[in-house]
Design a protein around this motif. Structure first.
Motif, PDB file in Angstrom:
ATOM      1  N   MET A   1       4.681  -8.753  -4.587  1.00 14.81           N
ATOM      2  CA  MET A   1       3.639  -8.483  -3.641  1.00 14.81           C
ATOM      3  C   MET A   1       3.978  -9.192  -2.332  1.00 14.81           C
ATOM      4  SD  MET A   1       0.977  -7.015  -5.293  1.00 14.81           S
ATOM      5  CE  MET A   1      -0.638  -7.339  -5.705  1.00 14.81           C
ATOM      6  N   ALA A   2       3.721  -8.499  -1.247  1.00 14.46           N
ATOM      7  CA  ALA A   2       3.972  -9.095   0.056  1.00 14.46           C
ATOM      8  C   ALA A   2       2.963  -8.550   1.055  1.00 14.46           C
ATOM      9  CB  ALA A   2       5.388  -8.774   0.525  1.00 14.46           C
ATOM     10  N   ASP A   3       2.567  -9.401   1.977  1.00 18.76           N
ATOM     11  CA  ASP A   3       1.673  -9.010   3.066  1.00 18.76           C
ATOM     12  C   ASP A   3       2.360  -9.333   4.384  1.00 18.76           C
ATOM     13  OD1 ASP A   3      -0.421  -8.134   1.428  1.00 18.76           O
ATOM     14  OD2 ASP A   3      -1.272 -10.148   1.282  1.00 18.76           O
ATOM     15  N   TYR A   4       2.075  -8.511   5.388  1.00 22.51           N
ATOM     16  CA  TYR A   4       2.637  -8.725   6.720  1.00 22.51           C
ATOM     17  C   TYR A   4       1.495  -8.742   7.718  1.00 22.51           C
ATOM     18  CZ  TYR A   4       5.221  -7.987  11.011  1.00 22.51           C
ATOM     19  OH  TYR A   4       5.729  -8.115  12.273  1.00 22.51           O
ATOM     20  N   LYS A   5       1.402  -9.813   8.482  1.00 24.39           N
ATOM     21  CA  LYS A   5       0.346  -9.959   9.471  1.00 24.39           C
ATOM     22  C   LYS A   5       0.759  -9.233  10.749  1.00 24.39           C
ATOM     23  CE  LYS A   5      -3.015 -13.266  10.867  1.00 24.39           C
ATOM     24  NZ  LYS A   5      -3.911 -14.040  10.104  1.00 24.39           N
ATOM     25  N   LEU A   6       0.055  -8.139  11.066  1.00 23.87           N
ATOM     26  CA  LEU A   6       0.369  -7.346  12.253  1.00 23.87           C
ATOM     27  C   LEU A   6      -0.020  -8.065  13.541  1.00 23.87           C
ATOM     28  CD1 LEU A   6      -0.885  -3.875  10.998  1.00 23.87           C
ATOM     29  CD2 LEU A   6       1.484  -4.608  11.270  1.00 23.87           C
ATOM     30  N   THR A  11      -3.738  -7.154   8.683  1.00 21.41           N
ATOM     31  CA  THR A  11      -2.644  -7.388   7.746  1.00 21.41           C
ATOM     32  C   THR A  11      -2.419  -6.124   6.928  1.00 21.41           C
ATOM     33  OG1 THR A  11      -3.331  -9.697   7.520  1.00 21.41           O
ATOM     34  CG2 THR A  11      -1.874  -8.843   5.828  1.00 21.41           C
ATOM     35  N   ILE A  12      -1.152  -5.791   6.678  1.00 22.01           N
ATOM     36  CA  ILE A  12      -0.828  -4.716   5.742  1.00 22.01           C
ATOM     37  C   ILE A  12      -0.025  -5.332   4.601  1.00 22.01           C
ATOM     38  CG2 ILE A  12      -0.874  -2.839   7.428  1.00 22.01           C
ATOM     39  CD1 ILE A  12       2.200  -2.913   7.413  1.00 22.01           C
ATOM     40  N   GLY A  13      -0.069  -4.698   3.452  1.00 20.90           N
ATOM     41  CA  GLY A  13       0.657  -5.265   2.334  1.00 20.90           C
ATOM     42  C   GLY A  13       0.907  -4.259   1.240  1.00 20.90           C
ATOM     43  N   GLY A  14       1.721  -4.678   0.317  1.00 14.89           N
ATOM     44  CA  GLY A  14       2.043  -3.823  -0.815  1.00 14.89           C
ATOM     45  C   GLY A  14       2.779  -4.615  -1.867  1.00 14.89           C
ATOM     46  N   GLY A  15       3.016  -3.964  -2.956  1.00 19.46           N
ATOM     47  CA  GLY A  15       3.741  -4.640  -4.013  1.00 19.46           C
ATOM     48  C   GLY A  15       4.002  -3.745  -5.195  1.00 19.46           C
ATOM     49  N   GLY A  58       5.035  -0.759 -18.432  1.00 27.17           N
ATOM     50  CA  GLY A  58       4.357  -0.116 -17.325  1.00 27.17           C
ATOM     51  C   GLY A  58       4.878  -0.576 -15.981  1.00 27.17           C
ATOM     52  N   ILE A  59       4.435   0.142 -14.955  1.00 28.38           N
ATOM     53  CA  ILE A  59       4.771  -0.183 -13.577  1.00 28.38           C
ATOM     54  C   ILE A  59       3.537   0.110 -12.730  1.00 28.38           C
ATOM     55  CG2 ILE A  59       5.750   2.086 -13.065  1.00 28.38           C
ATOM     56  CD1 ILE A  59       7.879   0.463 -11.362  1.00 28.38           C
ATOM     57  N   SER A  60       3.300  -0.714 -11.715  1.00 27.29           N
ATOM     58  CA  SER A  60       2.155  -0.490 -10.838  1.00 27.29           C
ATOM     59  C   SER A  60       2.576  -0.689  -9.384  1.00 27.29           C
ATOM     60  CB  SER A  60       1.006  -1.433 -11.190  1.00 27.29           C
ATOM     61  OG  SER A  60       1.346  -2.767 -10.876  1.00 27.29           O
ATOM     62  N   TYR A  61       1.822  -0.039  -8.508  1.00 27.57           N
ATOM     63  CA  TYR A  61       2.065  -0.112  -7.069  1.00 27.57           C
ATOM     64  C   TYR A  61       0.754  -0.438  -6.368  1.00 27.57           C
ATOM     65  CZ  TYR A  61       6.042   2.651  -8.620  1.00 27.57           C
ATOM     66  OH  TYR A  61       7.142   3.102  -9.292  1.00 27.57           O
ATOM     67  N   ARG A  62       0.835  -1.231  -5.301  1.00 20.12           N
ATOM     68  CA  ARG A  62      -0.333  -1.560  -4.494  1.00 20.12           C
ATOM     69  C   ARG A  62       0.032  -1.433  -3.025  1.00 20.12           C
ATOM     70  NH1 ARG A  62      -2.429  -5.697  -1.217  1.00 20.12           N
ATOM     71  NH2 ARG A  62      -0.567  -6.938  -1.501  1.00 20.12           N
ATOM     72  N   PHE A  63      -0.839  -0.749  -2.274  1.00 23.13           N
ATOM     73  CA  PHE A  63      -0.700  -0.648  -0.826  1.00 23.13           C
ATOM     74  C   PHE A  63      -2.066  -0.938  -0.225  1.00 23.13           C
ATOM     75  CE2 PHE A  63       2.220   2.369  -2.754  1.00 23.13           C
ATOM     76  CZ  PHE A  63       3.426   1.891  -2.286  1.00 23.13           C
ATOM     77  N   GLY A  64      -2.113  -1.738   0.832  1.00 24.86           N
ATOM     78  CA  GLY A  64      -3.421  -2.067   1.366  1.00 24.86           C
ATOM     79  C   GLY A  64      -3.398  -2.540   2.800  1.00 24.86           C
ATOM     80  N   VAL A  65      -4.602  -2.692   3.313  1.00 24.80           N
ATOM     81  CA  VAL A  65      -4.808  -3.178   4.666  1.00 24.80           C
ATOM     82  C   VAL A  65      -5.948  -4.197   4.628  1.00 24.80           C
ATOM     83  CG1 VAL A  65      -6.378  -1.280   5.251  1.00 24.80           C
ATOM     84  CG2 VAL A  65      -5.186  -2.491   7.066  1.00 24.80           C
ATOM     85  N   GLY A  66      -5.823  -5.250   5.421  1.00 28.18           N
ATOM     86  CA  GLY A  66      -6.839  -6.287   5.455  1.00 28.18           C
ATOM     87  C   GLY A  66      -7.214  -6.640   6.880  1.00 28.18           C
TER      88      GLY A  66
END
Length: 111
Positions: A1-6, A11-15, A58-66
């Protein structure tokens, strides 16, 4: 998981998550004991397995915005939305898919 502060607020992130393991069905309780004593008259066997172990991968994906906003020197607000997708390869159930959104809101106080 990683987040990037715009910038200061966004912030956007995913993992990606990878799962490898097993699950065990552990049958206990009065209702189960009574069912285990029952025999299927057609097939002449007990239809309920006892303490079986199954592979589970299993495998999971996460994409998000904060979003974060400082209201005063001590108070702040944050919120976000994530899209989650999970694919599980369950030896017993077959492929299981799950997806949806996760929301969060918060009020922050800094000492």
């Amino acid at each position: 998981m990683a987040d990037y502060k715009l910038n200061e607020n966004w912030t956007i992130g995913g993992g990606i998550g990878v799962y490898n393991g097993s699950k065990t069905k552990d049958f206990e309780g009065d209702i189960l004991v009574n069912n285990l004593l029952a025999v299927d008259p057609v097939n002449d066997h007990n239809p309920t397995p006892n303490h079986e172990k199954y592979d589970l991968d299993g495998i999971s994906y996460r994409f998000g915005v904060g979003y974060e906003k400082e209201i005063t020197a001590n108070w702040g607000f944050n919120g976000g939305i994530d899209y989650l997708y999970m694919e599980i390869d369950d030896e017993e159930e077959g492929n299981v898919y799950s997806n949806g959104f996760s929301y969060n809101l918060g009020l922050v106080y800094n000492f």
